[in-house]
Motif scaffolding. Structure first.
Motif, mmCIF file in Angstrom:
data_model
loop_
_atom_site.group_PDB
_atom_site.id
_atom_site.type_symbol
_atom_site.label_atom_id
_atom_site.label_comp_id
_atom_site.label_asym_id
_atom_site.label_seq_id
_atom_site.Cartn_x
_atom_site.Cartn_y
_atom_site.Cartn_z
ATOM 1 N N GLU A 67 49.287 100.279 -72.909
ATOM 2 C CA GLU A 67 48.617 99.164 -72.239
ATOM 3 C C GLU A 67 49.573 98.065 -71.771
ATOM 4 N N CYS A 70 50.988 99.041 -68.364
ATOM 5 C CA CYS A 70 50.079 99.373 -67.261
ATOM 6 C C CYS A 70 49.876 98.178 -66.332
ATOM 7 N N PRO A 92 43.220 98.621 -68.320
ATOM 8 C CA PRO A 92 43.870 99.939 -68.292
ATOM 9 C C PRO A 92 42.860 101.046 -68.014
#
Length: 291
Positions: A67, A70, A92
């Motif tokens: 995460e 991202c 995400p």
């Protein structure tokens, strides 16, 4: 040699024929592996009675989003043809593991390196030695698991190259069948002389022919000649490898988990001829000999 047993529909006697041929070949001196690829409901072990010696978890690799890397670009979800990743604004991507085929494309297309892989268990593989020293391998798919193909592949990967492989395919004509028979040397289609049997057989035969695999038929529970079936066989020039009559004693033997040619020795020539016909169709001299 890979001999796959398939059927367009369930209940035609595919497993009955497969386990009896496996038993005949093993009793004739062949080294035989029985690979049960009907992973949603394997039942060959009920007849071959292996002593299970190993259980292995079957897994597939699925994406795991990192995460903090991202950037929500959506590149992974846009390239996933199985819709296993869904991108939403400013969060995400959501991962749906049951839809993932484990191809790894999302990892390669992510520009930020924000996707890793982790294992997900989809079932287990059991191995053991059955009667007549038949090596038995079957997969058991977890309840609710959507995809059988990865487990089927893992079952087949455990085959021993120099042995005769009796491969029991799942019924039907979907992806699990294609994955099972894909590298077969010959496909034995087990059918029944009924309108439903003929309809589903015609679909299964079309799949095998599309894959370019030699095939032959076993007509099970035969009573009187079923003209539509015979006409289809002539029209498509299909080889009938064996015919098994409707016999209540066979059904009773099956219900007790018995090998037919053990319980009813008069059927030994039926499976001997099946072995010979398979060898002739494939181009070998003879598979199996006299018991």
């Amino acid at each position: 040699m890979n001999i796959a047993f398939a059927s367009g529909k369930g209940g035609t006697g595919k497993t009955t024929v497969a386990v009896n041929l496996a038993y005949f070949l093993a009793a004739s001196g062949q080294s035989v592996q029985y690979l049960d690829c009907d992973v949603e409901e394997p039942n060959g072990h009920l007849f071959l009675k292996p002593k299970i010696e190993s259980q292995t978890s079957a897994t597939v690799m699925v994406p795991k989003i990192i995460e903090d890397k991202c950037t929500f670009c959506g590149e992974c979800s846009s390239k996933c043809q199985y819709n296993a990743l869904v991108s939403l604004p400013r969060i995400p991507p959501l991962v749906f593991p049951g839809l993932c085929h484990g191809c790894g494309l999302c990892i390669h297309v992510c520009p930020e390196g924000a996707i890793a892989e982790e294992k997900r268990e989809i079932g287990r593989i059991e191995e053991g030695i059955g009667i007549e020293d038949i090596a038995c391998i079957h997969g058991i798919l977890n309840v609710g698991e959507a995809m059988a193909v990865p487990l089927i592949r893992q079952v087949k990967e455990r085959s021993i190259a120099t042995w005769v492989h009796i491969i029991d395919a799942p019924p039907g004509t979907a992806c699990p069948l294609v994955a099972t028979i894909g590298n077969a040397d010959i496909v034995v289609m087990v059918t029944e002389p009924t309108p439903f049997g003929l309809h589903d057989l015609s679909i299964a035969v079309a799949v095998a022919e599309k894959l370019g695999i030699p095939l032959g038929l076993v007509i099970n529970r035969e009573r009187d000649e079923f003209q539509p079936m015979e006409g289809y066989i002539r029209k498509h020039r299909l080889e009938v490898l064996g015919r098994i009559p409707e016999d209540r004693r066979i059904a009773e033997s099956y219900s007790r988990g018995e090998i037919i040619i053990q319980a009813l020795p008069e059927y030994i020539p039926t499976f001997q001829n099946l072995a010979i016909n398979i060898g002739r169709t494939f181009g070998e001299t003879v598979i199996g000999g006299k018991k």
